[in-house]
Scaffold this active site. Structure first.
Site: not given
Ligand code: GRF
Length: 214
Positions: A16, A94, A96, A112, A147
């Site tokens: 990406n 990760r 955040l 996503h 998330v």
């Protein structure tokens, strides 16, 4: 308009990221890659970024133990040193903390591999197959504290084909990701006014893009 200075955060192969760096070769694209940063020093995407002449940095999260905010403060400092105005997460593995998310609120974007709000989290392709869905895809959204939540900027749909496995479906969705992400970042950088900005079919992928409220 002056292009927005873009920071791209990665953890892996960076396909990406590469789609964004390719988009930036077009002078009309309204972002300028200022930094590619990985939390894994061995991420394949770092070499790829350098081959495009983009400045890179690696900040190994393992050096910060459990102190996630200390890691993020180091990331934040690199981004600010590079004059970054907009941050794109591109396979950045990760989660955040609210501190980082708030520091970059409205300027932190993620991609996503599902049609959110369906299938936040991992294993999205298998979950889509298990559910028997006819359609799958990917979503670009603003990052908020939850998330894979946050206002949607755009999505792209692909059809699930008979005989699809998680791998074949993932490969088809990944192609859609590469189409969607540059378009969404352009919309954010330009802050277009109307809500639905683009609705197009290209290469069998249906892309729906929403301009963020400016
Ligand atoms: C992509 O599927 C993206 O949606 C997800 O992680 C994957 C990263 O792939 N967040 P790549 O490193 O961009 O190739």
């Amino acid at each position: 308009m002056t292009p927005k200075r873009l920071g791209i955060l990665i953890s892996g192969r960076g396909s990406n990221m590469e789609a964004l760096l390719r988009a930036a070769l077009d002078p009309a694209w309204p972002c300028e890659p200022a930094l590619v940063l990985s939390n894994r020093p061995d991420a394949g995407g770092l070499d790829k970024a350098r081959s495009y002449g983009v400045h890179t940095a690696a900040i190994d999260h393992k050096n910060y133990g459990k102190d996630r905010e200390a890691f993020e403060r180091a990331v934040d400092a690199e981004l600010r040193n590079a004059g970054v105005e907009l941050v794109a997460l591109a396979g950045f593995m990760r989660v955040l903390t609210p501190w980082f998310v708030n520091a970059w609120a409205g300027r932190l974007i993620n991609i996503h591999p599902s049609l959110l709000p369906l299938y936040p989290g991992v294993d999205t392709h298998q979950r889509c197959l298990d559910a028997g869905d006819a359609v799958h895809g990917c979503t670009v959204h603003q990052v908020t504290a939850g998330v894979d939540e946050g206002p949607v900027i755009g999505s792209a749909e692909v059809d699930v084909m008979p005989g699809d496995t998680a791998d074949t479906l993932a490969a088809r969705v990944l192609k859609a990701e590469h189409q969607l992400y540059p378009r969404c970042l352009a919309a954010v950088a330009r802050k277009g006014g109307t809500r639905v900005r683009e609705d197009l079919v290209s290469d069998g992928v249906r892309v729906r893009l929403y301009a963020p409220r400016g």
